[in-house]
Design a protein around this motif. Structure first.
Motif, PDB file in Angstrom:
ATOM      1  N   LEU A  58      -9.874   5.811  -2.017  1.00 43.21           N
ATOM      2  CA  LEU A  58      -9.432   5.760  -0.679  1.00 43.21           C
ATOM      3  C   LEU A  58     -10.695   6.007   0.344  1.00 43.21           C
ATOM      4  CD1 LEU A  58      -5.938   7.762  -0.567  1.00 43.21           C
ATOM      5  CD2 LEU A  58      -6.436   4.942  -0.670  1.00 43.21           C
ATOM      6  N   VAL A  90      -0.460   6.357   0.286  1.00 49.56           N
ATOM      7  CA  VAL A  90      -0.903   4.978  -0.262  1.00 49.56           C
ATOM      8  C   VAL A  90      -0.856   5.178  -1.750  1.00 49.56           C
ATOM      9  CG1 VAL A  90      -2.773   3.361  -0.835  1.00 49.56           C
ATOM     10  CG2 VAL A  90      -2.469   4.343   1.638  1.00 49.56           C
ATOM     11  N   LEU A 152      -0.371  -2.724  -4.005  1.00 53.22           N
ATOM     12  CA  LEU A 152      -0.613  -1.627  -3.253  1.00 53.22           C
ATOM     13  C   LEU A 152       0.623  -1.543  -2.054  1.00 53.22           C
ATOM     14  CD1 LEU A 152      -2.714   0.571  -2.824  1.00 53.22           C
ATOM     15  CD2 LEU A 152      -3.858  -0.684  -1.315  1.00 53.22           C
ATOM     16  N   ARG A 153       0.990  -0.216  -1.816  1.00 59.17           N
ATOM     17  CA  ARG A 153       2.144   0.048  -0.862  1.00 59.17           C
ATOM     18  C   ARG A 153       1.373   0.984  -0.052  1.00 59.17           C
ATOM     19  NH1 ARG A 153       6.314   3.528  -2.347  1.00 59.17           N
ATOM     20  NH2 ARG A 153       4.724   5.205  -1.665  1.00 59.17           N
ATOM     21  N   GLY A 154       1.333   1.100   1.267  1.00 55.55           N
ATOM     22  CA  GLY A 154       1.085   1.934   2.312  1.00 55.55           C
ATOM     23  C   GLY A 154       2.329   2.327   3.333  1.00 55.55           C
ATOM     24  N   LEU A 174      -5.782   0.550   4.159  1.00 54.69           N
ATOM     25  CA  LEU A 174      -5.455  -0.281   3.083  1.00 54.69           C
ATOM     26  C   LEU A 174      -6.481  -1.201   2.797  1.00 54.69           C
ATOM     27  CD1 LEU A 174      -1.563  -1.142   3.605  1.00 54.69           C
ATOM     28  CD2 LEU A 174      -2.828   0.508   2.021  1.00 54.69           C
ATOM     29  N   THR A 177      -9.318   0.035   0.837  1.00 57.63           N
ATOM     30  CA  THR A 177      -9.164   0.731  -0.257  1.00 57.63           C
ATOM     31  C   THR A 177      -9.209   0.083  -1.642  1.00 57.63           C
ATOM     32  OG1 THR A 177      -7.160   2.063   0.494  1.00 57.63           O
ATOM     33  CG2 THR A 177      -7.144   1.744  -1.919  1.00 57.63           C
TER      34      THR A 177
END
Length: 215
Positions: A58, A90, A152-154, A174, A177
């Motif tokens: 990150l 995240v 990927l989830r933020g 994101l 990342t």
């Protein structure tokens, strides 16, 4: 409350969501290469300092604070990044080669949030669909990206009057990342493990061993 969501492309708002509102959409690899986030195999040599969390690297903003959420069973559940824009979280998950996991779970998330009394709206962001949520005095933004065998989830949580800049800051986080999926097979939706840097892990272990004194 489970925090799953779906992908986003910047633009106009849409009405409140129902499960069948979600249409098929897939982020092509070339778009990921252009926007980020990055798979480990495509990680840029851009000189950006990133916090190595094992499955995630990150680009933590200057001045941010970290908050580690531990699972009662022992593993790290999440690392929260606290900034002036709100609290960012995240996570990455194992996903099918065909992609589409973010889209699949977005309707589930919208229904769950409504069940908790939230107002849920669909917006289009950099990677497709996003969720803009108001729950009490908190504004939440869910953004997700389908990558090669990962999702990927933020999410960012903050005050409603900071909702727009918070959403922009989440996309920026994101975008920089890097996801380290690894080669091992995993069931779809399995969270990719988070490994803390040694210094942070030692600090937490010391704090747990020496609880604060009480009067």
């Amino acid at each position: 409350m489970g925090l799953f969501g779906r992908r986003g492309r910047r633009g106009a708002e849409e009405p409140e969501l129902a499960e069948d509102d979600f249409q098929d959409g897939h982020v092509e690899g070339s778009l990921l290469d252009e926007l980020g986030p990055y798979d480990e195999a495509d990680a840029p040599d851009d000189g950006v300092a990133r916090l190595d969390l094992g499955s995630l690297r990150l680009p933590v903003p200057d001045g941010a604070q970290l908050q580690v959420e531990m699972d009662p069973a022992g593993p790290v559940k999440a690392v929260h990044v606290l900034t002036q824009h709100g609290q960012f979280t995240v996570n990455a998950y194992a996903a099918p080669k065909s992609g589409g996991l973010w889209e699949e779970v977005c309707g589930e998330l919208a229904e769950q949030l409504r069940g908790d009394g939230a107002t849920v709206r669909s917006e289009v962001g950099d990677w497709g669909q996003e969720l803009a949520v108001t729950l009490g005095q908190v504004a939440l933004r869910f953004v997700g990206v389908d990558g090669p065998r990962w999702m990927l989830r933020g999410v960012v949580a903050g005050p409603p009057d900071r909702a727009r800049p918070s959403a922009t800051a989440l996309r920026d986080l994101l975008r920089g990342t890097v996801v380290v999926r690894g080669a091992l097979p995993m069931p779809v939706r399995t969270p990719l493990p988070i490994d803390l840097p040694e210094a942070i892990a030692e600090h937490i272990a010391q704090a747990q061993a020496d609880p604060p004194l009480r009067d």
